[in-house]
Design a protein around this motif. Structure first.
Motif, PDB file in Angstrom:
ATOM      1  N   ILE A   1      -3.181  -1.096  12.141  1.00 26.48           N
ATOM      2  CA  ILE A   1      -3.339  -1.914  11.031  1.00 26.48           C
ATOM      3  C   ILE A   1      -3.997  -1.269   9.936  1.00 26.48           C
ATOM      4  O   ILE A   1      -3.734  -1.253   8.719  1.00 26.48           O
ATOM      5  CB  ILE A   1      -4.219  -3.156  11.387  1.00 26.48           C
ATOM      6  CG1 ILE A   1      -4.266  -3.925  10.156  1.00 26.48           C
ATOM      7  CG2 ILE A   1      -5.598  -2.761  11.629  1.00 26.48           C
ATOM      8  CD1 ILE A   1      -5.266  -5.229  10.577  1.00 26.48           C
ATOM      9  N   ARG A   2      -4.649  -0.016  10.086  1.00 26.27           N
ATOM     10  CA  ARG A   2      -5.175   0.977   8.966  1.00 26.27           C
ATOM     11  C   ARG A   2      -4.132   1.611   8.284  1.00 26.27           C
ATOM     12  O   ARG A   2      -3.957   1.960   7.042  1.00 26.27           O
ATOM     13  CB  ARG A   2      -6.017   1.835   9.649  1.00 26.27           C
ATOM     14  CG  ARG A   2      -6.755   2.710   8.637  1.00 26.27           C
ATOM     15  CD  ARG A   2      -7.906   3.376   9.264  1.00 26.27           C
ATOM     16  NE  ARG A   2      -7.452   4.516  10.178  1.00 26.27           N
ATOM     17  CZ  ARG A   2      -7.445   4.374  11.396  1.00 26.27           C
ATOM     18  NH1 ARG A   2      -8.237   3.391  11.738  1.00 26.27           N
ATOM     19  NH2 ARG A   2      -7.381   5.394  12.163  1.00 26.27           N
ATOM     20  N   ILE A   3      -2.934   2.176   9.184  1.00 25.13           N
ATOM     21  CA  ILE A   3      -2.096   2.797   8.534  1.00 25.13           C
ATOM     22  C   ILE A   3      -0.950   1.752   7.830  1.00 25.13           C
ATOM     23  O   ILE A   3      -0.511   1.940   6.749  1.00 25.13           O
ATOM     24  CB  ILE A   3      -1.045   3.569   9.791  1.00 25.13           C
ATOM     25  CG1 ILE A   3      -1.900   4.706  10.383  1.00 25.13           C
ATOM     26  CG2 ILE A   3       0.312   4.073   8.938  1.00 25.13           C
ATOM     27  CD1 ILE A   3      -1.351   5.217  11.528  1.00 25.13           C
ATOM     28  N   LEU A   4      -0.832   0.625   8.518  1.00 20.86           N
ATOM     29  CA  LEU A   4       0.167  -0.365   7.795  1.00 20.86           C
ATOM     30  C   LEU A   4      -0.684  -0.860   6.269  1.00 20.86           C
ATOM     31  O   LEU A   4       0.308  -1.130   5.257  1.00 20.86           O
ATOM     32  CB  LEU A   4       0.320  -1.672   8.637  1.00 20.86           C
ATOM     33  CG  LEU A   4       0.997  -1.490   9.820  1.00 20.86           C
ATOM     34  CD1 LEU A   4       1.309  -2.711  10.707  1.00 20.86           C
ATOM     35  CD2 LEU A   4       2.585  -0.940   9.439  1.00 20.86           C
ATOM     36  N   LYS A   5      -2.015  -0.669   6.258  1.00 20.37           N
ATOM     37  CA  LYS A   5      -2.599  -1.060   4.979  1.00 20.37           C
ATOM     38  C   LYS A   5      -2.253  -0.280   3.993  1.00 20.37           C
ATOM     39  O   LYS A   5      -2.013  -0.518   2.633  1.00 20.37           O
ATOM     40  CB  LYS A   5      -4.021  -1.544   5.352  1.00 20.37           C
ATOM     41  CG  LYS A   5      -4.422  -2.719   5.845  1.00 20.37           C
ATOM     42  CD  LYS A   5      -5.917  -2.920   6.070  1.00 20.37           C
ATOM     43  CE  LYS A   5      -6.182  -4.287   6.591  1.00 20.37           C
ATOM     44  NZ  LYS A   5      -7.554  -4.475   6.797  1.00 20.37           N
ATOM     45  N   ARG A   6      -2.269   1.157   4.397  1.00 16.37           N
ATOM     46  CA  ARG A   6      -2.026   2.375   3.427  1.00 16.37           C
ATOM     47  C   ARG A   6      -0.518   2.234   2.936  1.00 16.37           C
ATOM     48  O   ARG A   6      -0.554   2.420   1.883  1.00 16.37           O
ATOM     49  CB  ARG A   6      -2.194   3.558   4.054  1.00 16.37           C
ATOM     50  CG  ARG A   6      -3.719   3.842   4.135  1.00 16.37           C
ATOM     51  CD  ARG A   6      -4.218   5.198   5.121  1.00 16.37           C
ATOM     52  NE  ARG A   6      -3.550   6.294   4.253  1.00 16.37           N
ATOM     53  CZ  ARG A   6      -4.206   6.910   3.359  1.00 16.37           C
ATOM     54  NH1 ARG A   6      -5.541   6.571   3.384  1.00 16.37           N
ATOM     55  NH2 ARG A   6      -3.622   8.197   2.681  1.00 16.37           N
ATOM     56  N   TYR A   7       0.551   1.865   3.860  1.00 14.53           N
ATOM     57  CA  TYR A   7       1.733   1.663   3.529  1.00 14.53           C
ATOM     58  C   TYR A   7       2.050   0.487   2.390  1.00 14.53           C
ATOM     59  O   TYR A   7       2.688   0.645   1.504  1.00 14.53           O
ATOM     60  CB  TYR A   7       2.699   1.649   4.663  1.00 14.53           C
ATOM     61  CG  TYR A   7       2.891   2.575   5.517  1.00 14.53           C
ATOM     62  CD1 TYR A   7       2.914   3.778   5.133  1.00 14.53           C
ATOM     63  CD2 TYR A   7       3.169   2.304   7.039  1.00 14.53           C
ATOM     64  CE1 TYR A   7       2.896   5.019   5.864  1.00 14.53           C
ATOM     65  CE2 TYR A   7       3.046   3.514   7.659  1.00 14.53           C
ATOM     66  CZ  TYR A   7       3.064   4.809   7.366  1.00 14.53           C
ATOM     67  OH  TYR A   7       3.425   5.919   8.133  1.00 14.53           O
ATOM     68  N   ARG A   8       1.297  -0.408   2.796  1.00 12.99           N
ATOM     69  CA  ARG A   8       1.385  -1.804   1.725  1.00 12.99           C
ATOM     70  C   ARG A   8       0.705  -1.579   0.385  1.00 12.99           C
ATOM     71  O   ARG A   8       1.231  -1.799  -0.613  1.00 12.99           O
ATOM     72  CB  ARG A   8       0.573  -2.763   2.480  1.00 12.99           C
ATOM     73  CG  ARG A   8       0.454  -3.972   1.396  1.00 12.99           C
ATOM     74  CD  ARG A   8      -0.390  -5.410   2.055  1.00 12.99           C
ATOM     75  NE  ARG A   8       0.687  -6.122   3.210  1.00 12.99           N
ATOM     76  CZ  ARG A   8       0.208  -6.906   3.718  1.00 12.99           C
ATOM     77  NH1 ARG A   8      -0.892  -7.543   3.383  1.00 12.99           N
ATOM     78  NH2 ARG A   8       0.997  -7.770   4.710  1.00 12.99           N
ATOM     79  N   GLN A   9      -0.404  -0.685   0.372  1.00 13.52           N
ATOM     80  CA  GLN A   9      -0.911  -0.251  -0.645  1.00 13.52           C
ATOM     81  C   GLN A   9      -0.031   0.569  -1.625  1.00 13.52           C
ATOM     82  O   GLN A   9       0.105   0.289  -2.746  1.00 13.52           O
ATOM     83  CB  GLN A   9      -2.393   0.326  -0.435  1.00 13.52           C
ATOM     84  CG  GLN A   9      -3.194   0.772  -1.728  1.00 13.52           C
ATOM     85  CD  GLN A   9      -4.276   1.692  -1.385  1.00 13.52           C
ATOM     86  OE1 GLN A   9      -4.681   1.704  -0.268  1.00 13.52           O
ATOM     87  NE2 GLN A   9      -5.357   1.534  -2.451  1.00 13.52           N
TER      88      GLN A   9
END
Length: 230
Positions: A122-130
């Motif tokens: 979820i931390r990596i996916l948030k960076r992708y979304r950002q």
């Protein structure tokens, strides 16, 4: 003959002299035609008008943004953006996440539970979304470029508008020499200073009317640039 030649090259205007057909001083050329000339009606060339076929009329142009940069960015396929490793991209495609818009609108908590390590995922996916959202606000920027900027703590158009292209490029060079930078670049080149300058100019034009709302947009951009230089 000399007198006739001098009359031909003379600049002064002279009245035309009739030609005597029986005189040895004049030479007359005759042409013999086998068939008489027939006055044909003049035919004006008709321009062919290209009529688009049904297939070309229904098929939109490929590779051109239809409305704006944001819609074009959110419609991009994940494998075309080169933002994820191939294994991660394949995992997301198997889960039904095929475009950038799908990743922006999906519930990340429920998506992260499908990975082996939900907290890390979820931390990596948030960076992708950002990165996708950041790139969607700046025309000419791709999510992989936005990921580089986020890695050196440039996360918004307001922060990017006050940057210097040279200093920002130097920070990217230092980050590219680190292990995290090499892993993120994966052999690609850094954005050029010319591209970085275009990003900063775009951010300045978007931020200036918010800072100077009472003046014209062009004047506000000039005021913002002057305040930035000072």
């Amino acid at each position: 003959m000399l007198r006739t030649f001098l009359r031909l090259i003379s600049r002064s205007h002279q009245a035309p002299v009739p030609v005597d057909l029986h005189s040895p001083d004049h030479v007359v050329l005759f042409a013999h035609l086998n068939r008489p000339l027939v006055n044909r009606p003049s035919q004006t060339p008709t321009l062919r008008q290209s009529v688009p076929s049904a297939s070309s009329a229904e098929t939109p142009s490929i590779g051109v943004p239809t409305r704006n940069h944001r819609e074009w960015m959110l419609s991009q396929q994940l494998d075309h953006m080169k933002l994820f490793p191939e294994a991660r991209c394949q995992q997301l495609c198997d889960m039904g996440i095929t475009t950038a818009g799908d990743l922006v609108t999906v519930d990340l908590k429920s998506l992260a539970t499908k990975f082996n390590s939900p907290k890390k995922s979820i931390r990596i996916l948030k960076r992708y979304r950002q990165a996708i959202r950041f790139a969607a606000t700046v025309p000419g920027m791709m999510p992989r470029d936005a990921m580089l900027l986020i890695s050196i703590h440039r996360r918004s158009i307001r922060g990017l508008a006050v940057e210097s292209p040279i200093m920002l490029y130097r920070d990217l060079q230092r980050f590219a020499e680190s292990s995290s930078g090499r892993k993120l670049l994966r052999g690609r080149r850094l954005p050029s200073i010319k591209r970085i300058r275009r990003w900063i100019s775009t951010c300045e034009r978007r931020i200036a009317p918010r800072i100077y709302p009472t003046v014209d947009a062009h004047v506000a951009t000039q005021c913002f640039a002057a305040a930035k230089a000072a």
